[in-house]
Design a protein around this motif. Structure first.
Motif, PDB file in Angstrom:
ATOM      1  N   THR A  40       0.857  -1.228   0.112  1.00  0.00           N
ATOM      2  CA  THR A  40      -0.025   0.183  -0.036  1.00  0.00           C
ATOM      3  C   THR A  40       0.834   1.333   0.073  1.00  0.00           C
ATOM      4  OG1 THR A  40      -1.866  -1.225   1.045  1.00  0.00           O
ATOM      5  CG2 THR A  40      -1.733   1.327   1.297  1.00  0.00           C
ATOM      6  N   SER A  41       1.586   1.442   0.922  1.00  0.00           N
ATOM      7  CA  SER A  41       2.610   2.673   1.220  1.00  0.00           C
ATOM      8  C   SER A  41       3.694   2.504  -0.018  1.00  0.00           C
ATOM      9  CB  SER A  41       2.943   2.791   2.638  1.00  0.00           C
ATOM     10  OG  SER A  41       3.538   1.560   2.859  1.00  0.00           O
ATOM     11  N   THR A  42       4.090   1.435  -0.034  1.00  0.00           N
ATOM     12  CA  THR A  42       5.387   1.546  -1.182  1.00  0.00           C
ATOM     13  C   THR A  42       4.853   1.980  -2.590  1.00  0.00           C
ATOM     14  OG1 THR A  42       6.449  -0.210   0.044  1.00  0.00           O
ATOM     15  CG2 THR A  42       7.142   0.099  -1.963  1.00  0.00           C
ATOM     16  N   VAL A  43       3.591   1.213  -3.058  1.00  0.00           N
ATOM     17  CA  VAL A  43       3.027   1.396  -4.353  1.00  0.00           C
ATOM     18  C   VAL A  43       2.723   2.931  -4.452  1.00  0.00           C
ATOM     19  CG1 VAL A  43       1.501   0.891  -5.869  1.00  0.00           C
ATOM     20  CG2 VAL A  43       2.874  -0.981  -4.885  1.00  0.00           C
ATOM     21  N   LEU A  44       2.063   3.208  -3.367  1.00  0.00           N
ATOM     22  CA  LEU A  44       1.377   4.640  -3.389  1.00  0.00           C
ATOM     23  C   LEU A  44       2.362   5.686  -3.358  1.00  0.00           C
ATOM     24  CD1 LEU A  44      -0.785   6.713  -3.348  1.00  0.00           C
ATOM     25  CD2 LEU A  44      -0.666   6.331  -0.781  1.00  0.00           C
ATOM     26  N   GLY A  45       3.477   5.522  -2.677  1.00  0.00           N
ATOM     27  CA  GLY A  45       4.473   6.229  -2.638  1.00  0.00           C
ATOM     28  C   GLY A  45       5.294   6.515  -4.113  1.00  0.00           C
ATOM     29  N   ALA A  46       5.446   5.341  -4.509  1.00  0.00           N
ATOM     30  CA  ALA A  46       6.073   5.270  -5.846  1.00  0.00           C
ATOM     31  C   ALA A  46       5.183   5.900  -7.097  1.00  0.00           C
ATOM     32  CB  ALA A  46       6.536   4.117  -6.368  1.00  0.00           C
ATOM     33  N   VAL A  47       4.019   5.713  -7.021  1.00  0.00           N
ATOM     34  CA  VAL A  47       3.197   6.311  -7.904  1.00  0.00           C
ATOM     35  C   VAL A  47       2.907   7.904  -7.957  1.00  0.00           C
ATOM     36  CG1 VAL A  47       1.965   4.264  -8.623  1.00  0.00           C
ATOM     37  CG2 VAL A  47       1.042   5.749  -7.180  1.00  0.00           C
ATOM     38  N   LEU A  48       3.084   8.192  -6.668  1.00  0.00           N
ATOM     39  CA  LEU A  48       2.915   9.566  -6.470  1.00  0.00           C
ATOM     40  C   LEU A  48       4.145  10.285  -6.922  1.00  0.00           C
ATOM     41  CD1 LEU A  48       0.947  10.232  -3.089  1.00  0.00           C
ATOM     42  CD2 LEU A  48       0.396  10.895  -5.184  1.00  0.00           C
ATOM     43  N   ALA A  49       5.494   9.822  -6.434  1.00  0.00           N
ATOM     44  CA  ALA A  49       6.666  10.290  -6.945  1.00  0.00           C
ATOM     45  C   ALA A  49       6.896  10.294  -8.593  1.00  0.00           C
ATOM     46  CB  ALA A  49       7.767   9.669  -6.164  1.00  0.00           C
ATOM     47  N   ILE A  50       6.557   9.136  -9.194  1.00  0.00           N
ATOM     48  CA  ILE A  50       6.416   9.032 -10.525  1.00  0.00           C
ATOM     49  C   ILE A  50       5.745  10.198 -11.017  1.00  0.00           C
ATOM     50  CG2 ILE A  50       5.976   7.709 -12.697  1.00  0.00           C
ATOM     51  CD1 ILE A  50       6.873   5.269 -10.778  1.00  0.00           C
ATOM     52  N   ALA A  51       4.407  10.154 -10.755  1.00  0.00           N
ATOM     53  CA  ALA A  51       3.475  11.197 -11.398  1.00  0.00           C
ATOM     54  C   ALA A  51       3.989  12.634 -11.091  1.00  0.00           C
ATOM     55  CB  ALA A  51       1.916  10.902 -10.611  1.00  0.00           C
ATOM     56  N   GLY A  52       4.587  12.918  -9.910  1.00  0.00           N
ATOM     57  CA  GLY A  52       5.077  14.128  -9.841  1.00  0.00           C
ATOM     58  C   GLY A  52       6.263  14.487 -10.683  1.00  0.00           C
ATOM     59  N   ALA A  53       7.176  13.556 -10.772  1.00  0.00           N
ATOM     60  CA  ALA A  53       8.238  13.785 -11.622  1.00  0.00           C
ATOM     61  C   ALA A  53       7.792  13.994 -13.140  1.00  0.00           C
ATOM     62  CB  ALA A  53       9.267  12.601 -11.577  1.00  0.00           C
ATOM     63  N   VAL A  54       7.040  13.076 -13.569  1.00  0.00           N
ATOM     64  CA  VAL A  54       6.331  13.562 -14.893  1.00  0.00           C
ATOM     65  C   VAL A  54       5.824  14.936 -14.873  1.00  0.00           C
ATOM     66  CG1 VAL A  54       4.882  12.718 -16.752  1.00  0.00           C
ATOM     67  CG2 VAL A  54       6.310  11.104 -15.556  1.00  0.00           C
ATOM     68  N   THR A  55       4.922  15.169 -14.203  1.00  0.00           N
ATOM     69  CA  THR A  55       4.462  16.817 -14.107  1.00  0.00           C
ATOM     70  C   THR A  55       5.288  17.640 -14.097  1.00  0.00           C
ATOM     71  OG1 THR A  55       2.541  15.658 -12.769  1.00  0.00           O
ATOM     72  CG2 THR A  55       2.768  18.076 -12.651  1.00  0.00           C
ATOM     73  N   ILE A  56       6.322  17.518 -13.207  1.00  0.00           N
ATOM     74  CA  ILE A  56       7.415  18.482 -13.533  1.00  0.00           C
ATOM     75  C   ILE A  56       8.054  18.426 -14.482  1.00  0.00           C
ATOM     76  CG2 ILE A  56       9.657  19.110 -12.280  1.00  0.00           C
ATOM     77  CD1 ILE A  56       8.721  18.018  -9.541  1.00  0.00           C
ATOM     78  N   VAL A  57       8.494  17.568 -15.331  1.00  0.00           N
ATOM     79  CA  VAL A  57       9.115  17.314 -16.674  1.00  0.00           C
ATOM     80  C   VAL A  57       8.404  18.238 -17.646  1.00  0.00           C
ATOM     81  CG1 VAL A  57       9.882  15.971 -18.222  1.00  0.00           C
ATOM     82  CG2 VAL A  57      10.607  15.411 -16.016  1.00  0.00           C
ATOM     83  N   GLN A  58       7.091  17.899 -17.546  1.00  0.00           N
ATOM     84  CA  GLN A  58       5.980  18.340 -18.706  1.00  0.00           C
ATOM     85  C   GLN A  58       6.014  20.041 -18.253  1.00  0.00           C
ATOM     86  OE1 GLN A  58       2.815  19.872 -18.465  1.00  0.00           O
ATOM     87  NE2 GLN A  58       2.757  19.653 -20.653  1.00  0.00           N
ATOM     88  N   THR A  59       5.973  20.370 -17.144  1.00  0.00           N
ATOM     89  CA  THR A  59       5.911  21.740 -16.752  1.00  0.00           C
ATOM     90  C   THR A  59       6.873  22.368 -17.469  1.00  0.00           C
ATOM     91  OG1 THR A  59       4.694  21.227 -14.665  1.00  0.00           O
ATOM     92  CG2 THR A  59       5.787  23.190 -14.798  1.00  0.00           C
TER      93      THR A  59
END
Length: 184
Positions: A40-59
């Motif tokens: 739960t926490s491992t996957v949630l943390g990873a997907v949030l970090a990945i989503a955030g990184a992609v958001t920053i790159v696209q920004t």
């Protein structure tokens, strides 16, 4: 100067890809955490970090965009929150629930700020709706605290990511449509 006059209307593909990545990460957060407590926490943390990184790159692909700072804040909230959750996966359901609630409030406020910043553009309302949904999901987590099911915070955060993904896809379609319209 209006965003479309800056040539940002041609960058609709970046918004579409960001929406797709957010939806995939959200789907993973909804589906995978139900497999085990640690996941739960491992996957949630990873997907949030990945989503955030992609958001920053696209920004950084749309630096001239009126929503640049707010979208950057959305990505930063996701990365920081995701890393905090990922680095401490076994701190207990209560801590995970509160941390997810805090991350969702930060993400929701940033999405609302972004929506109002780009308000004249097509799709701004969907970003606002995604921000309100983040805040509402956060409130649900806090109101049901301590949460009886460890996987529920991950699933609820996944729903928030899916809604943000839909909002960015609608924003992409609006930018694509803006390309085909004559300037006013």
């Amino acid at each position: 100067m209006h965003d479309d006059q800056l040539g940002l209307d041609t960058r609709w593909v970046g918004f579409l890809l960001l929406g797709i990545v957010l939806m995939i990460c959200g789907g993973a957060a909804v589906w995978l955490p139900s497999k085990s407590t640690v996941a739960t926490s491992t996957v949630l943390g990873a997907v949030l970090a990945i989503a955030g990184a992609v958001t920053i790159v696209q920004t950084f692909q749309v630096k001239e965009w009126a929503g640049f700072v707010w979208q950057l804040l959305c990505g930063a909230a996701e990365v920081v929150g995701g890393l905090l959750i990922w680095l401490n996966p076994i701190k207990g359901a209560a801590a995970i629930t509160l941390l997810v609630a805090i991350v969702l409030v930060a993400q929701g406020l940033a999405q609302l700020g972004l929506a109002f910043k780009i308000r004249p553009q097509r799709g701004w309302g969907w970003l606002g709706l995604a921000g309100l949904a983040c805040i509402a999901i956060s409130a649900m987590l806090v109101l049901r605290f301590p949460f009886p099911n460890v996987s529920a915070p991950g699933a609820m955060a996944g729903v928030a990511l899916i809604l943000a993904g839909i909002a960015y896809m609608i924003l992409a379609v609006g930018r694509l449509k803006a390309r085909s319209e004559p300037p006013s």
